[in-house]
Design a protein around this motif. Structure first.
Motif, short mmCIF file in Angstrom:
data_model
loop_
_atom_site.label_atom_id
_atom_site.label_comp_id
_atom_site.label_asym_id
_atom_site.label_seq_id
_atom_site.Cartn_x
_atom_site.Cartn_y
_atom_site.Cartn_z
N GLU A 10 0.83 -1.20 0.00
CA GLU A 10 0.00 0.00 0.00
C GLU A 10 0.86 1.26 0.00
OE1 GLU A 10 -3.07 -0.25 -0.77
OE2 GLU A 10 -3.06 -2.41 -0.55
N ALA A 11 1.96 1.25 0.75
CA ALA A 11 2.88 2.39 0.72
C ALA A 11 3.44 2.59 -0.69
CB ALA A 11 4.01 2.17 1.72
N SER A 12 3.75 1.49 -1.36
CA SER A 12 4.28 1.59 -2.72
C SER A 12 3.29 2.25 -3.67
CB SER A 12 4.66 0.20 -3.24
OG SER A 12 5.74 -0.33 -2.49
N HIS A 13 2.01 1.98 -3.46
CA HIS A 13 1.00 2.66 -4.29
C HIS A 13 1.10 4.17 -4.13
CE1 HIS A 13 -1.42 -0.23 -6.39
NE2 HIS A 13 -1.50 -1.00 -5.31
N LEU A 14 1.32 4.63 -2.93
CA LEU A 14 1.45 6.08 -2.72
C LEU A 14 2.77 6.60 -3.27
CD1 LEU A 14 -0.04 6.50 0.85
CD2 LEU A 14 -1.11 7.09 -1.34
N ILE A 15 3.83 5.83 -3.10
CA ILE A 15 5.16 6.26 -3.57
C ILE A 15 5.17 6.47 -5.08
CG2 ILE A 15 7.56 5.49 -3.85
CD1 ILE A 15 7.22 4.20 -1.01
N VAL A 16 4.49 5.61 -5.83
CA VAL A 16 4.53 5.74 -7.29
C VAL A 16 3.67 6.90 -7.80
CG1 VAL A 16 5.05 3.29 -7.60
CG2 VAL A 16 2.68 4.08 -7.82
N LEU A 17 2.79 7.41 -6.95
CA LEU A 17 1.95 8.53 -7.36
C LEU A 17 2.70 9.85 -7.24
CD1 LEU A 17 -1.49 7.80 -5.66
CD2 LEU A 17 -0.95 7.68 -8.09
N PRO A 18 2.43 10.78 -8.15
CA PRO A 18 2.98 12.13 -7.95
C PRO A 18 2.42 12.70 -6.64
CG PRO A 18 2.02 11.90 -10.15
CD PRO A 18 1.66 10.66 -9.38
N PRO A 19 3.23 13.42 -5.88
CA PRO A 19 2.77 13.94 -4.58
C PRO A 19 1.44 14.69 -4.64
CG PRO A 19 5.12 14.27 -4.81
CD PRO A 19 4.62 13.74 -6.13
N GLU A 20 1.18 15.40 -5.71
CA GLU A 20 -0.06 16.17 -5.80
C GLU A 20 -1.30 15.28 -5.93
OE1 GLU A 20 1.70 15.92 -9.96
OE2 GLU A 20 2.48 16.41 -7.97
N ARG A 21 -1.13 14.03 -6.31
CA ARG A 21 -2.27 13.10 -6.43
C ARG A 21 -2.53 12.31 -5.16
NH1 ARG A 21 -1.88 9.36 -11.14
NH2 ARG A 21 -3.82 8.63 -10.21
N ARG A 22 -1.56 12.27 -4.26
CA ARG A 22 -1.68 11.45 -3.06
C ARG A 22 -2.84 11.90 -2.17
NH1 ARG A 22 4.71 11.14 -1.43
NH2 ARG A 22 5.36 9.90 -3.23
N ALA A 23 -3.06 13.20 -2.07
CA ALA A 23 -4.10 13.71 -1.16
C ALA A 23 -5.49 13.19 -1.51
CB ALA A 23 -4.10 15.24 -1.18
N ASP A 24 -5.70 12.81 -2.77
CA ASP A 24 -7.01 12.34 -3.22
C ASP A 24 -7.23 10.84 -2.99
OD1 ASP A 24 -7.64 14.90 -4.12
OD2 ASP A 24 -6.78 14.51 -6.10
N VAL A 25 -6.20 10.14 -2.56
CA VAL A 25 -6.30 8.69 -2.40
C VAL A 25 -7.11 8.34 -1.17
CG1 VAL A 25 -5.00 6.57 -1.95
CG2 VAL A 25 -4.15 8.23 -3.63
N LEU A 28 11.61 -4.20 -2.97
CA LEU A 28 12.77 -3.33 -2.83
C LEU A 28 12.72 -2.57 -1.50
CD1 LEU A 28 12.96 -1.88 -6.45
CD2 LEU A 28 14.36 -3.70 -5.45
N LEU A 29 11.54 -2.13 -1.11
CA LEU A 29 11.39 -1.45 0.18
C LEU A 29 11.67 -2.42 1.32
CD1 LEU A 29 8.20 0.70 -0.50
CD2 LEU A 29 10.58 1.49 -0.40
N GLY A 30 11.23 -3.65 1.18
CA GLY A 30 11.51 -4.66 2.21
C GLY A 30 13.00 -4.86 2.39
N ALA A 31 13.75 -4.79 1.30
CA ALA A 31 15.20 -4.94 1.37
C ALA A 31 15.86 -3.82 2.17
CB ALA A 31 15.79 -5.00 -0.04
#
Length: 158
Positions: A63-78, A98-101
């Motif tokens: 779920e964090a990865s979903h936010l990471i791949v989004l441009p910051p301006e789109r995150r607020a709408d999630v 990769l984040l787990g690593a």
């Protein structure tokens, strides 16, 4: 399955903060806000990932990865569902490993094994086979997004 209660949550919070995200701990037994799958699965609202002690680490990283791949301006709408496309979902599956690593008490191997145990399905039969042998489009997606380099190494923000 490795859960949030099994690892150093401060390291997770610090990793997410590097991407401008917050980790919000939900009390045990309480519903997880923004959870797409319900039960103990992580949730998303805006720039916050919600998780309980029994939340699988791979779920929280996904779920964090979903936010990471989004441009910051789109995150607020999630709210709850962040997937924009199949290509994005594929990239997220690679990114979560990769984040787990980056977390010493987790590792990519554990994330990939837990993805298989949870029920992710891939053409080649496992998350590891997908990431290593069948995810060229996902790796290219992550490279175009500036999240990995050409050597398939995670680019961590300062």
């Amino acid at each position: 399955m490795l859960t949030l209660a099994d690892i150093d949550v401060d390291r997770v919070a610090a990793l997410l903060a590097r991407y401008g995200l917050a980790l919000s701990r939900v009390p045990d037994g309480e519903p997880i806000p923004g959870s797409y799958w319900g039960e103990c699965e992580a949730g998303l609202i805006g720039c916050t990932v919600f998780a309980r002690g029994d939340t699988p680490v791979h779920s929280m990283l996904h779920e964090a990865s979903h936010l990471i791949v989004l441009p910051p301006e789109r995150r607020a709408d999630v709210h709850t569902d962040a997937t924009d496309s199949i290509a994005e979902e594929d990239a997220v599956c690679v990114l979560q490993s990769l984040l787990g690593a980056e977390l010493p008490d987790v590792g990519a191997d554990r994330v990939l094994a837990d993805m298989d145990a949870w029920g992710y399905t891939f053409r080649l039969g496992s998350a590891r086979a997908y990431v290593n042998d069948d995810a060229d489009d996902a790796w290219a997606w992550l490279e175009r997004a500036g999240l990995v380099d050409a050597a398939r190494t995670l680019r961590l923000p300062d």
